[in-house]
Design an enzyme around this catalytic site. Structure first.
Site, PDB file in Angstrom:
ATOM      1  N   TYR A  14       2.454   0.715  -1.343  1.00 34.00           N
ATOM      2  CA  TYR A  14       2.502   1.870  -1.370  1.00 34.00           C
ATOM      3  C   TYR A  14       2.012   2.834  -0.305  1.00 34.00           C
ATOM      4  O   TYR A  14       1.259   2.181   0.330  1.00 34.00           O
ATOM      5  CB  TYR A  14       1.981   2.333  -2.722  1.00 34.00           C
ATOM      6  CG  TYR A  14       0.433   2.461  -3.127  1.00 34.00           C
ATOM      7  CD1 TYR A  14      -0.242   1.386  -3.127  1.00 34.00           C
ATOM      8  CD2 TYR A  14      -0.254   3.437  -2.628  1.00 34.00           C
ATOM      9  CE1 TYR A  14      -1.643   1.432  -3.410  1.00 34.00           C
ATOM     10  CE2 TYR A  14      -1.673   3.774  -2.852  1.00 34.00           C
ATOM     11  CZ  TYR A  14      -2.247   2.499  -3.276  1.00 34.00           C
ATOM     12  OH  TYR A  14      -3.901   2.463  -3.632  1.00 34.00           O
ATOM     13  N   HIS A  15       2.194   4.047  -0.285  1.00 32.56           N
ATOM     14  CA  HIS A  15       1.736   5.020   0.707  1.00 32.56           C
ATOM     15  C   HIS A  15       2.953   5.552   1.702  1.00 32.56           C
ATOM     16  O   HIS A  15       3.857   4.676   1.592  1.00 32.56           O
ATOM     17  CB  HIS A  15       0.523   4.652   1.585  1.00 32.56           C
ATOM     18  CG  HIS A  15      -0.779   5.000   0.620  1.00 32.56           C
ATOM     19  ND1 HIS A  15      -1.086   3.771   0.177  1.00 32.56           N
ATOM     20  CD2 HIS A  15      -1.333   5.879   0.668  1.00 32.56           C
ATOM     21  CE1 HIS A  15      -2.454   4.165  -0.484  1.00 32.56           C
ATOM     22  NE2 HIS A  15      -2.429   5.530  -0.278  1.00 32.56           N
TER      23      HIS A  15
END
Length: 102
Positions: free
Chosen positions: A101-102
């Site tokens: 994620y990110h």
């Protein structure tokens, strides 16, 4: 690899990610990135021994609480954008996930 869950009384009660659950219970790398094997083994073993989220607050692990939809969940760094996320119910880790994620 031997089953990691046989070493202690299991406090990881549930998983969101099937690959990480299979890796934890059988050692198969089929559902994870093989280059993360050693790091994940360390993180999962520590999480399995943890009694509260802050037990995962170790140098270099980038431990932090999550916000938004994952409020009441915690995250530690695996590698790059990959994280191991989890929540606690009493002294048991639940909803353990392995995600980019990110």
């Amino acid at each position: 690899m031997r089953n990691m869950s046989c070493y202690t009384s299991v406090v990881i009660k549930s998983f969101r990610h099937r690959g990480i659950e299979k890796f934890f219970s059988t050692g198969t790398k089929a559902g994870i990135q093989p280059k993360h094997e050693i790091r994940l083994r360390i993180l999962l073993t520590t999480l399995n021994l943890a009694a509260k989220p802050s037990d995962m607050n170790r140098d270099g692990w980038n431990w932090h609480p999550l916000k938004g939809d994952l409020k009441d969940h915690w995250s530690v760094s695996v590698s790059g954008n990959w994280r191991l996320t989890f929540a606690f119910e009493g002294q048991d880790a639940i909803l353990v996930d392995y995600q980019d994620y990110h």
